[in-house]
Design a protein around this motif. Structure first.
Motif, PDB file in Angstrom:
ATOM      1  N   UNK A 225       0.832  -1.208   0.000  1.00  0.00           N
ATOM      2  CA  UNK A 225       0.000   0.000   0.000  1.00  0.00           C
ATOM      3  C   UNK A 225       0.863   1.253   0.000  1.00  0.00           C
ATOM      4  N   UNK A 226       0.468   2.245  -0.774  1.00  0.00           N
ATOM      5  CA  UNK A 226       1.147   3.547  -0.863  1.00  0.00           C
ATOM      6  C   UNK A 226       2.630   3.397  -1.254  1.00  0.00           C
ATOM      7  N   UNK A 227       2.924   2.431  -2.104  1.00  0.00           N
ATOM      8  CA  UNK A 227       4.324   2.178  -2.452  1.00  0.00           C
ATOM      9  C   UNK A 227       4.976   3.378  -3.141  1.00  0.00           C
ATOM     10  N   UNK A 228       4.216   4.095  -3.956  1.00  0.00           N
ATOM     11  CA  UNK A 228       4.795   5.277  -4.619  1.00  0.00           C
ATOM     12  C   UNK A 228       5.235   6.314  -3.590  1.00  0.00           C
ATOM     13  N   UNK A 229       4.385   6.548  -2.598  1.00  0.00           N
ATOM     14  CA  UNK A 229       4.729   7.513  -1.547  1.00  0.00           C
ATOM     15  C   UNK A 229       5.893   7.002  -0.708  1.00  0.00           C
ATOM     16  N   UNK A 230       5.872   5.718  -0.391  1.00  0.00           N
ATOM     17  CA  UNK A 230       6.959   5.128   0.388  1.00  0.00           C
ATOM     18  C   UNK A 230       8.293   5.249  -0.354  1.00  0.00           C
ATOM     19  N   UNK A 231       8.256   5.066  -1.673  1.00  0.00           N
ATOM     20  CA  UNK A 231       9.486   5.182  -2.455  1.00  0.00           C
ATOM     21  C   UNK A 231      10.050   6.598  -2.384  1.00  0.00           C
ATOM     22  N   UNK A 232       9.197   7.591  -2.446  1.00  0.00           N
ATOM     23  CA  UNK A 232       9.648   8.981  -2.359  1.00  0.00           C
ATOM     24  C   UNK A 232      10.247   9.272  -0.987  1.00  0.00           C
TER      25      UNK A 232
END
Length: 258
Positions: A225-232
């Protein structure tokens, strides 16, 4: 004289009547013939139609006129076209209309490497098998074997050595297919600059996924979940904060540990 005149007149009248009778009989016979022809015409039409239908059924379902002569395979890369043809169960000479497309798709789709398959008739003598193979995005260690895993978390092939450029996934005993699917979602979401730093991905459960970097640092990811945000968040922390462990499982409240 009068008798002769009467006889002649009677003969003339009789001849006129006979001609009228013959004309009437001919007209009646023609009308009868027309009626009979109209009745038989429908019978003849039905007989011709049935004969054509029967011939068509025989030609399509039982004859060799529309039989399979060529089975074409497209999309095969790691499996051979011959293997796909053999798996399909479609035989040369089989009437094309009688080929069970759904059964052929099921048999081919049972191959682990096949992601999607479509089998179609190509009239008058061909069958086209189009497949899409699974593409590995990571290598998973399962029972001391290296297996390829695609974006759906499906493990589908073996390797003697891990291909370069693919991240390695380490699992524990009892790791579920749902956890592998979650790990695949995480890996797919990683930007290239972060992906290049990953030595391997540790997967315990669907919400216990971590990235182990090549320099030994660990990024606790949690679920996909929220991998894009976690990557940032992870990229910013790795670039600005010196630590050993970075926890971005809750990206709005990341933490680090020395």
């Amino acid at each position: 004289m009068r008798s002769l005149r009467r006889t002649a007149a009677g003969s003339a009248e009789t001849e006129v009547v006979d001609r009228a009778t013959r004309r009437s009989r001919r007209r009646f016979a023609r009308r009868q013939w027309r009626r009979r022809w109209l009745a038989w015409r429908y019978v003849l039409v039905v007989a011709v139609v049935l004969a054509l239908v029967g011939f068509g059924v025989y030609a399509v379902y039982y004859s060799s006129w529309l039989a399979v002569e060529d089975v074409e395979v497209s999309g095969a890369q790691t499996v051979t076209a011959g293997d796909i043809r053999a798996r399909s169960g479609i035989d040369d000479g089989e009437p094309l209309i009688r080929v069970d497309l759904a059964a052929a798709e099921h048999r081919i789709g049972s191959l682990a490497v096949v992601k999607t398959v479509s089998v179609t008739r190509q009239w008058p003598h061909g069958v086209l098998i189009s497949i899409q193979e699974r593409v590995p995005i990571a290598v998973v260690e399962i029972g001391d074997q290296l297996r390829g895993m695609d974006e759906d978390g499906v493990v589908f092939r073996s390797y003697k050595q891990a291909p370069p450029g693919l991240p390695r996934v380490e699992t524990s005993i009892g790791t579920t297919s749902a956890a592998l699917k979650e790990a695949a979602d995480v890996i797919s979401a990683l930007p290239q600059d972060l992906s290049l730093q990953v030595e391997h991905v540790e997967v315990r459960t669907v919400d216990q996924i971590s990235l182990v970097l090549k320099d030994g640092r660990v990024v606790i990811w949690g679920s996909a979940d929220q991998s894009d945000t976690k990557a940032e968040v992870a990229a910013q922390l790795l670039a600005t904060v010196k630590a050993q462990t970075y926890d971005v499982s809750v990206p709005s409240k990341p933490t680090t540990a020395p």
